[in-house]
Design an enzyme around this catalytic site. Structure first.
Site, PDB file in Angstrom:
ATOM      1  N   GLY A 167      22.591 -51.694 -27.256  1.00  0.00           N
ATOM      2  CA  GLY A 167      23.172 -50.690 -28.414  1.00  0.00           C
ATOM      3  C   GLY A 167      24.419 -49.852 -27.906  1.00  0.00           C
ATOM      4  O   GLY A 167      24.661 -49.585 -26.766  1.00  0.00           O
ATOM      5  N   SER A 168      25.029 -49.422 -28.990  1.00  0.00           N
ATOM      6  CA  SER A 168      26.207 -48.629 -28.728  1.00  0.00           C
ATOM      7  C   SER A 168      25.679 -47.237 -28.655  1.00  0.00           C
ATOM      8  O   SER A 168      24.358 -47.041 -28.645  1.00  0.00           O
ATOM      9  CB  SER A 168      27.142 -48.601 -29.810  1.00  0.00           C
ATOM     10  OG  SER A 168      27.659 -49.806 -29.875  1.00  0.00           O
ATOM     11  N   GLY A 169      26.621 -46.153 -28.307  1.00  0.00           N
ATOM     12  CA  GLY A 169      26.138 -44.757 -28.064  1.00  0.00           C
ATOM     13  C   GLY A 169      26.119 -44.448 -26.557  1.00  0.00           C
ATOM     14  O   GLY A 169      25.468 -43.356 -26.219  1.00  0.00           O
ATOM     15  N   HIS A 170      26.120 -45.441 -25.593  1.00  0.00           N
ATOM     16  CA  HIS A 170      25.971 -45.079 -24.318  1.00  0.00           C
ATOM     17  C   HIS A 170      27.345 -45.229 -23.222  1.00  0.00           C
ATOM     18  O   HIS A 170      27.051 -45.278 -22.151  1.00  0.00           O
ATOM     19  CB  HIS A 170      24.888 -46.039 -23.608  1.00  0.00           C
ATOM     20  CG  HIS A 170      23.697 -45.975 -24.219  1.00  0.00           C
ATOM     21  ND1 HIS A 170      23.014 -44.949 -24.214  1.00  0.00           N
ATOM     22  CD2 HIS A 170      23.022 -46.942 -25.022  1.00  0.00           C
ATOM     23  CE1 HIS A 170      21.698 -45.021 -25.089  1.00  0.00           C
ATOM     24  NE2 HIS A 170      21.828 -46.501 -25.667  1.00  0.00           N
ATOM     25  N   ASP A 193      16.524 -56.122 -27.168  1.00  0.00           N
ATOM     26  CA  ASP A 193      17.455 -56.916 -26.411  1.00  0.00           C
ATOM     27  C   ASP A 193      17.069 -58.147 -25.732  1.00  0.00           C
ATOM     28  O   ASP A 193      17.629 -59.024 -25.652  1.00  0.00           O
ATOM     29  CB  ASP A 193      17.962 -55.910 -25.205  1.00  0.00           C
ATOM     30  CG  ASP A 193      18.631 -54.771 -25.946  1.00  0.00           C
ATOM     31  OD1 ASP A 193      18.568 -54.492 -27.230  1.00  0.00           O
ATOM     32  OD2 ASP A 193      19.201 -53.958 -25.088  1.00  0.00           O
ATOM     33  N   HIS A 224      17.298 -42.809 -25.462  1.00  0.00           N
ATOM     34  CA  HIS A 224      17.240 -42.746 -26.819  1.00  0.00           C
ATOM     35  C   HIS A 224      16.426 -41.713 -27.240  1.00  0.00           C
ATOM     36  O   HIS A 224      15.890 -41.699 -28.330  1.00  0.00           O
ATOM     37  CB  HIS A 224      16.627 -44.156 -27.415  1.00  0.00           C
ATOM     38  CG  HIS A 224      17.431 -45.478 -26.711  1.00  0.00           C
ATOM     39  ND1 HIS A 224      16.847 -46.010 -25.764  1.00  0.00           N
ATOM     40  CD2 HIS A 224      18.632 -45.772 -27.353  1.00  0.00           C
ATOM     41  CE1 HIS A 224      17.664 -46.996 -25.478  1.00  0.00           C
ATOM     42  NE2 HIS A 224      18.891 -46.996 -26.234  1.00  0.00           N
TER      43      HIS A 224
END
Lengths: 333, 333
Positions: B54-57, B110, B219
């Protein structure tokens, strides 16, 4: 505001201890351990470059001590200038027999102490010059640019002057390069959330949960306006327009761009901003030679970002690209 | 929580656009632009390495696409796994004729999509293997380590496996190296403030103004305990003790250490933590070969940090030191 820290009084010393433990090219010196010098400095026959200022802005200032940038740094408490004695020590640590450029941000306390330190070392036969970072366009009108505060753009002045010194330039030449970089550099910041000085009872400023401030300084100095948070594209457009209105047309052909997080603002957001800045520059026919996007000069956990432009010619571009070896500078060949 | 962004729906695409504009070695591909590949990939005759999540990392995952690390990456919405089609595209972008290692964090979504993608590309004659990052010791007991989530330590698995691939190792060998790195890696995080997914009504969790949480996931997955914020030294000591209690004694001779900001936490704080971790390792006679301190795997503006240890032998140490060329990896020669 919560922080991972111990006693507030120990904050700076513990931070410096960790910094130097993690980066063996950085050495703590000075009576109270508030001078950081490159383990390889002074380099005989090289013009030295010294900087300094208050803590709380990492990687600025100490993170840029290294080969091809600055030789040493006097560091103060969080958001407080370095002591005169530490400025003296830092200048001596940088002196390799060809003089030392004092290159730091334009803040009253820092100037007073670095000026006094300069006088003291002159008595010992060390020649020094001064160039002040004053890139923050929100802090004074263009006709009073000498009153402007120094912010993130200082790093690119380090880089250009540091490369010139490394290449053997004399003190006048290194000073000329630093002044040229400063002259062609403009920065503006915007803030979304404040930071808090360790041990302080309150954050550096208060701001509404739906507000932002344009032009705020890195210590929370008041900016140009405070309004409801705007979309990133509007923020980016306004920052770019303000910089280009201030930067002489002659320096708008080719630029390096620096999109800098003030601390808490994520890389995601910086890239969203950069994307819009790049489009705005493309539209105006201004060539981006190199973009730098990341954490370069922060205010601890402050949220927001700054945008800097430096208009370069072949000389500055080559100096910015020259290889350096420093914990927080990535070579940009 | 305020962010510098436009429409939430555009957040990931605009971020990727800016990322690739700033870093010309990164190329967006895939049907929806959700695959990032090294401009030089696939490299003929080299084993490919693909990752994703996922994005955001950022800098994880896409920031580590480069020579000597990962070849390509499938990226999802913020905190949401990549689509199967993008995993397929990413694998194909990495395939240079010698097979592809799928190396990513151990999260159900994932895994499902990367497994399906693996089956699909096998039909086209691309051989793939899988190694899962599962370094977060707070997420499952030691005897269930295969259930652990992958966090910041994944980056060092990229580095080791990426160096092996660059040096010409075959798929089995690259897979062995990645598995060895994962096996010797342990991470634990602590959080002080949450982040907020763009467009979400609320932050990922709520926490009292005087509280911290030990062992929280990237998360916002629940951790081990939540208490009053402790001094940094206590936090560092506990994190180190927990990691050393989990890492087999045989891997405790020489380590690389990663002190990672979850986002808002400043370099100041990370260095205060690292200072204490270093002292704790010194006291136990454990040699720190390299410390990495900075923003490596974040959760946007979450505040807190993670501590990772990898117990290395000569092989892993050499692979971690091998030169790489990637936007967010600094060579550690």
């Amino acid at each position: 505001m919560k922080k991972l820290m111990n006693a507030p009084d120990a904050y700076v010393d513990e931070m410096l201890e960790g910094l130097c433990a993690a980066h063996p090219t950085l050495v703590r010196t000075g009576e109270r351990g508030r001078v950081i010098r490159d383990a390889r400095a002074p380099k005989n026959g090289k013009v030295g470059i010294v900087s300094g200022g208050g803590s709380g802005h990492l990687p600025l200032f100490t993170g840029y001590v290294g080969r091809g940038l600055i030789d040493s740094c006097a560091i103060g408490e969080v958001f407080a200038g370095p002591a005169v004695g530490d400025c003296v020590e830092a200048i001596k640590a940088a002196e390799g027999g060809r003089g030392v450029l004092r290159l730091y941000g334009n803040y009253g306390g820092d100037r007073m102490n670095f000026d006094l330190a300069g006088e003291l070392v002159e008595e010992e036969g060390i020649r020094t010059t001064t160039v002040l970072g004053c890139d923050d366009i929100a802090s004074a009108a263009p006709e009073e640019s000498a009153k402007r505060r120094g912010v993130a753009g200082l790093i690119l002045a380090y880089k250009a002057a540091g490369a010139a010194a490394e290449q053997g330039a004399d003190l006048d030449e290194v000073t000329r390069v630093a002044a040229k970089a400063v002259e062609r550099m403009r920065t503006i910041g915007c803030a979304l959330y404040p930071c808090q000085v360790p041990g302080a009872a309150e954050p550096t400023f208060t701001i509404g949960e739906d507000e932002m401030e344009m032009g705020m300084g890195i210590h929370g100095e008041p900016g140009i306006w405070r309004r409801t948070l705007a979309p990133a594209d509007e923020v980016a457009d306004e920052m770019l327009e303000r910089l280009l209105a201030d930067l002489p047309q002659a320096h708008q052909e080719r630029v390096w761009v620096l999109v800098n997080s003030l601390g808490a603002t994520s890389l995601d957001e910086l890239f969203i901003i950069y994307r819009r800045v790049k489009a705005g520059l493309d539209r105006r026919g201004i060539t981006v030679l190199r973009p730098l996007v990341g954490h370069y000069a922060t205010s601890m956990e402050m949220a927001g970002c700054s945008l800097s432009l430096i208009g370069v010619d072949d000389e500055l571009d080559a100096l910015l690209r020259a290889p350096a070896d420093c914990p927080f500078w990535r070579n940009q060949p």
